[in-house]
Write a protein that holds these residues in place. Structure first.
Motif, PDB file in Angstrom:
ATOM      1  N   PRO A 165      26.705 -25.059  16.663  1.00 27.10           N
ATOM      2  CA  PRO A 165      25.396 -25.140  16.001  1.00 27.10           C
ATOM      3  C   PRO A 165      25.089 -23.930  15.119  1.00 27.10           C
ATOM      4  CG  PRO A 165      25.147 -24.664  18.340  1.00 27.10           C
ATOM      5  CD  PRO A 165      26.579 -25.016  18.127  1.00 27.10           C
ATOM      6  N   ASN A 166      25.603 -22.781  15.495  1.00 29.07           N
ATOM      7  CA  ASN A 166      25.310 -21.556  14.750  1.00 29.07           C
ATOM      8  C   ASN A 166      26.603 -20.966  14.192  1.00 29.07           C
ATOM      9  OD1 ASN A 166      22.615 -21.839  15.668  1.00 29.07           O
ATOM     10  ND2 ASN A 166      23.092 -20.691  17.530  1.00 29.07           N
ATOM     11  N   VAL A 167      26.799 -21.146  12.898  1.00 25.43           N
ATOM     12  CA  VAL A 167      28.009 -20.665  12.229  1.00 25.43           C
ATOM     13  C   VAL A 167      27.604 -19.934  10.959  1.00 25.43           C
ATOM     14  CG1 VAL A 167      30.177 -21.313  11.114  1.00 25.43           C
ATOM     15  CG2 VAL A 167      29.391 -22.573  13.122  1.00 25.43           C
ATOM     16  N   VAL A 168      28.151 -18.739  10.791  1.00 26.86           N
ATOM     17  CA  VAL A 168      27.872 -17.953   9.591  1.00 26.86           C
ATOM     18  C   VAL A 168      29.180 -17.443   9.009  1.00 26.86           C
ATOM     19  CG1 VAL A 168      26.720 -15.917   8.639  1.00 26.86           C
ATOM     20  CG2 VAL A 168      25.604 -17.244  10.449  1.00 26.86           C
ATOM     21  N   TYR A 169      29.338 -17.650   7.728  1.00 25.08           N
ATOM     22  CA  TYR A 169      30.488 -17.109   6.991  1.00 25.08           C
ATOM     23  C   TYR A 169      30.038 -15.841   6.282  1.00 25.08           C
ATOM     24  CZ  TYR A 169      33.516 -16.597   2.848  1.00 25.08           C
ATOM     25  OH  TYR A 169      34.319 -16.121   1.849  1.00 25.08           O
ATOM     26  N   LEU A 170      30.808 -14.788   6.429  1.00 26.63           N
ATOM     27  CA  LEU A 170      30.477 -13.498   5.827  1.00 26.63           C
ATOM     28  C   LEU A 170      31.579 -13.091   4.854  1.00 26.63           C
ATOM     29  CD1 LEU A 170      28.632 -10.999   5.716  1.00 26.63           C
ATOM     30  CD2 LEU A 170      29.823 -10.117   7.728  1.00 26.63           C
ATOM     31  N   ALA A 171      31.223 -13.072   3.578  1.00 22.74           N
ATOM     32  CA  ALA A 171      32.180 -12.643   2.563  1.00 22.74           C
ATOM     33  C   ALA A 171      32.354 -11.131   2.628  1.00 22.74           C
ATOM     34  CB  ALA A 171      31.713 -13.062   1.176  1.00 22.74           C
ATOM     35  N   ARG A 172      33.463 -10.656   2.138  1.00 22.15           N
ATOM     36  CA  ARG A 172      33.737  -9.224   2.099  1.00 22.15           C
ATOM     37  C   ARG A 172      32.993  -8.591   0.926  1.00 22.15           C
ATOM     38  NH1 ARG A 172      38.992  -8.879   4.144  1.00 22.15           N
ATOM     39  NH2 ARG A 172      39.151  -6.697   3.506  1.00 22.15           N
ATOM     40  N   PRO A 173      32.830  -7.284   0.925  1.00 23.95           N
ATOM     41  CA  PRO A 173      32.138  -6.620  -0.181  1.00 23.95           C
ATOM     42  C   PRO A 173      32.705  -7.019  -1.542  1.00 23.95           C
ATOM     43  CG  PRO A 173      32.457  -5.071   1.597  1.00 23.95           C
ATOM     44  CD  PRO A 173      33.209  -6.323   1.986  1.00 23.95           C
ATOM     45  N   CYS A 174      31.809  -7.311  -2.478  1.00 21.02           N
ATOM     46  CA  CYS A 174      32.124  -7.615  -3.874  1.00 21.02           C
ATOM     47  C   CYS A 174      32.645  -9.032  -4.099  1.00 21.02           C
ATOM     48  CB  CYS A 174      33.092  -6.592  -4.464  1.00 21.02           C
ATOM     49  SG  CYS A 174      32.625  -4.871  -4.127  1.00 21.02           S
ATOM     50  N   GLN A 175      32.734  -9.832  -3.044  1.00 20.19           N
ATOM     51  CA  GLN A 175      33.113 -11.238  -3.178  1.00 20.19           C
ATOM     52  C   GLN A 175      31.858 -12.095  -3.325  1.00 20.19           C
ATOM     53  OE1 GLN A 175      35.372 -12.227   0.323  1.00 20.19           O
ATOM     54  NE2 GLN A 175      37.171 -11.055  -0.286  1.00 20.19           N
ATOM     55  N   PHE A 176      31.864 -12.990  -4.284  1.00 20.37           N
ATOM     56  CA  PHE A 176      30.790 -13.955  -4.519  1.00 20.37           C
ATOM     57  C   PHE A 176      29.455 -13.317  -4.933  1.00 20.37           C
ATOM     58  CE2 PHE A 176      33.479 -16.360  -1.450  1.00 20.37           C
ATOM     59  CZ  PHE A 176      33.805 -17.411  -2.271  1.00 20.37           C
ATOM     60  N   THR A 177      29.417 -12.029  -5.111  1.00 23.11           N
ATOM     61  CA  THR A 177      28.172 -11.359  -5.494  1.00 23.11           C
ATOM     62  C   THR A 177      28.395 -10.651  -6.818  1.00 23.11           C
ATOM     63  OG1 THR A 177      27.715 -10.978  -3.148  1.00 23.11           O
ATOM     64  CG2 THR A 177      26.331  -9.812  -4.730  1.00 23.11           C
ATOM     65  N   ALA A 178      27.548 -10.912  -7.801  1.00 16.77           N
ATOM     66  CA  ALA A 178      27.709 -10.320  -9.131  1.00 16.77           C
ATOM     67  C   ALA A 178      27.707  -8.796  -9.048  1.00 16.77           C
ATOM     68  CB  ALA A 178      26.582 -10.787 -10.045  1.00 16.77           C
ATOM     69  N   ARG A 179      28.605  -8.179  -9.792  1.00 17.43           N
ATOM     70  CA  ARG A 179      28.699  -6.719  -9.761  1.00 17.43           C
ATOM     71  C   ARG A 179      27.421  -6.062 -10.259  1.00 17.43           C
ATOM     72  NH1 ARG A 179      34.681  -4.769 -11.618  1.00 17.43           N
ATOM     73  NH2 ARG A 179      33.861  -2.793 -10.843  1.00 17.43           N
ATOM     74  N   ALA A 180      26.664  -6.768 -11.092  1.00 20.72           N
ATOM     75  CA  ALA A 180      25.387  -6.222 -11.562  1.00 20.72           C
ATOM     76  C   ALA A 180      24.427  -6.006 -10.398  1.00 20.72           C
ATOM     77  CB  ALA A 180      24.759  -7.156 -12.587  1.00 20.72           C
ATOM     78  N   LYS A 181      24.566  -6.809  -9.343  1.00 18.03           N
ATOM     79  CA  LYS A 181      23.728  -6.668  -8.152  1.00 18.03           C
ATOM     80  C   LYS A 181      24.357  -5.759  -7.112  1.00 18.03           C
ATOM     81  CE  LYS A 181      21.715 -11.310  -8.590  1.00 18.03           C
ATOM     82  NZ  LYS A 181      21.521 -12.618  -7.915  1.00 18.03           N
TER      83      LYS A 181
END
Length: 278
Positions: free
Chosen positions: A101-117
């Motif tokens: 029921p409780n599943v969370v995927y955690l991307a590594r730093p700089c993955q899927f997140t714009a470098r501007a942010k």
């Protein structure tokens, strides 16, 4: 007529290659997570802004957190990528197969997140410093924020490839981790790089050095029988660094570093690690 047919086939082939080269990695991740009921979320830590996909349906039960691999860290043996976001996101694919029921995927730093942010993002954080102390601290902060959504509950960590190292390194600093599972986990990057005849990671912590600190946490480390990137011997080295009835290894036939896991995870996901009687 034959020339037109050949030309048309060439155009189709070039279009297919172009499509592969321009894969929208964010759209691909959304397409994996959506059917599993996992929603994209952003977590802010002291250093990085991290992307997650989460499904929390029962806050009164434990949460399983999947940590992604190194992603597209290198374009070749000598050329680093400008964006480490994974193309296939195998860690996310495994998370999407988890019926908990409780599943969370955690991307590594700089993955899927714009470098501007993410002003802190720079090439060292997905090459030599991918397991740096500040990286592990940020991942630990993210895990704490996820844990706050299931107050008082335990955490199950699952890490793919380099995410396996992160899972161990994060668990070594926590008291709320119930189990650790790694899939093709890079649990000794010094030995992995030595075998690959590439430079050692500079500025990174090594999971094998924390084996003793997590030795009492039930854990299973899965290796692919055909994995030439992180061979089964790496998991055995980790187990040998801190012999414990709580640390198990298993070699999975038909799996390599990147293939064969999705087909088998629907079964393996139901096996929770336990400490064997001494």
């Amino acid at each position: 007529m034959r020339r037109r047919t050949v030309s048309f086939l060439v155009v189709l082939a070039l279009a297919a290659l172009s499509g592969c080269a321009t894969l929208d990695r964010d759209a691909n991740a959304d397409a994996i997570a959506g059917p599993a009921g996992m929603q994209r979320m952003i977590i802010k830590t002291d250093l990085f802004v991290l992307t997650t996909f989460a499904r929390i349906r029962d806050p009164g039960r434990p949460v399983t957190i999947y940590v992604e691999g190194d992603g597209l860290a290198w374009l070749s043996r000598t050329e680093p990528s400008q964006d480490p976001t994974p193309r296939e996101a195998l860690g996310l694919q495994l998370a999407a197969l988890d019926p908990s029921p409780n599943v969370v995927y955690l991307a590594r730093p700089c993955q899927f997140t714009a470098r501007a942010k993410n002003p802190a993002c720079d090439i060292p954080y997905w090459t030599g410093k991918r397991f740096a102390p500040e990286v592990i601290a940020s991942m630990g902060q993210a895990v704490s924020q996820i844990a706050a959504r299931v107050p008082g509950q335990k955490i199950n960590l699952v890490g793919y490839s380099g995410g396996g190292a992160v899972a161990v390194l994060v668990a070594a600093n926590r008291q709320d981790v119930a189990t650790i599972r790694t899939v093709a986990g890079n649990l000794d990057h010094a030995e992995v790089n030595r075998l690959a005849k590439v430079s050692p990671l500079s500025g990174s912590l090594n999971a094998i050095d924390m084996a003793g600190q997590v030795a009492k946490t039930p854990q299973i480390h899965y290796s692919g029988a055909a994995d030439t990137v992180v061979p089964p011997a790496i998991a055995e080295r980790f187990r040998g660094a801190a012999p414990s009835p709580c640390i198990a290894t298993k070699v999975v036939a038909g799996a390599s570093h990147e293939t064969g896991w999705k087909e088998r995870w629907t079964t393996l996901v139901n096996i929770l690690p336990t400490c064997m009687p001494s």
